[in-house]
Design an enzyme around this catalytic site. Structure first.
Site, PDB file in Angstrom:
ATOM      1  CB  SER A  24      -0.895   0.024   1.239  1.00 57.27           C
ATOM      2  OG  SER A  24      -1.608   1.249   1.329  1.00 57.27           O
ATOM      3  CE1 TYR A  64      -5.142  -1.687   4.231  1.00 58.78           C
ATOM      4  CE2 TYR A  64      -3.807   0.276   3.903  1.00 58.78           C
ATOM      5  CZ  TYR A  64      -4.438  -0.842   3.392  1.00 58.78           C
ATOM      6  OH  TYR A  64      -4.367  -1.123   2.049  1.00 58.78           O
TER       7      TYR A  64
END
Length: 253
Positions: free
Chosen positions: A145, A158
């Site tokens: 990510s 996250y």
């Protein structure tokens, strides 16, 4: 760009929607056989129906945090297709974007279990098959990510899990080197998926403002995955970043 060898076999986790579905369709279009993993069986079947070669897809629903399921996923895929050449660790989840002190332990652990522990379990099983098969080797692509480099506000579960994916990617590349196992972390910025669609409406920035962010079609990510998958295992793409040109990442604003 594409590898059109019909004997190539891939396992894709999180294949029921979004980037996982787009990757499945793109790999199928160039001849790959696919083991499709995800928790939602009906959506997995929809992905299989959208693939170019329906007789070369296997739907194996389940949860990547379940060790026995992951073992079965690989076993059934190899029983059907004979080997495994590629694994795309794509399954992922997030926690509510709330101030850190409001997060519960279970919310944090759930994100880590899916994003990190699930990827570890899949990587471990892939190593077993990659080392044992003839010819030896294979490729793993981890869905990292932009948050693996720079966090968004209120994203500690996250972001922590994606920083850990960077460590897993590097260890996988190092430990796999002698066995012709390559590993890539693909860092994706604002592909228009169910998980990220809210960012196109308004995303909290580090300065406290909320602004819509530019998005891109997941097909571009899928095309990148097909390209990386087409390379020989002797070629390592350790990191690959793909994002919308106007996304606020470089400088975050």
């Amino acid at each position: 760009m594409a590898n059109t060898t019909s004997t190539k076999v891939a396992i894709i986790t999180g294949a029921s929607s979004g980037i996982g579905r787009a990757a499945a369709i793109a790999l199928s279009a160039v001849g790959w056989s696919l083991g499709l993993s995800g928790r939602r069986e009906e959506q997995l079947k929809e992905t299989a129906e959208l693939c170019n070669l329906k007789d070369k897809t296997l739907v194996v629903p389940g949860d990547v945090t379940d060790e026995e399921y992951v073992i079965r996923l690989f076993k059934e895929t190899v029983e059907k297709f004979g080997r495994i050449d590629l694994v795309f660790n794509n399954a992922g989840t997030n926690a509510p974007a709330v101030p850190l002190e409001q997060l519960t332990l279970s919310q944090f652990q759930n994100v880590v279990n899916v994003n990190l522990t699930g990827s570890f379990l899949v990587t471990r099983e892939a190593f077993k098959y990659f080392k044992a098969q003839d010819p030896q080797g294979g490729r793993i692509i981890n869905n990292g990510s932009i948050s693996a480099h720079t966090p968004r506000p209120n994203s500690s579960p996250y972001t922590s899990s994606k920083h850990a994916i960077t460590g897993l990617t590097k260890c996988t590349a190092l430990d796999g080197r002698a066995f012709n196992i390559s590993c890539t972390q693909i860092d994706i910025g604002n592909a228009y998926t169910d998980m990220a669609a809210r960012l196109s409406v308004g995303a909290l920035q580090a300065n406290g403002s909320v602004v819509p962010e530019a998005m891109m079609d997941p097909k571009h990510v899928a095309d990148a995955i097909v390209h990386i998958a087409s390379l020989p295992n002797e070629v390592q793409v350790l990191n690959f970043t793909i994002m919308s040109t106007k996304m606020p990442f470089v400088g975050r604003g």
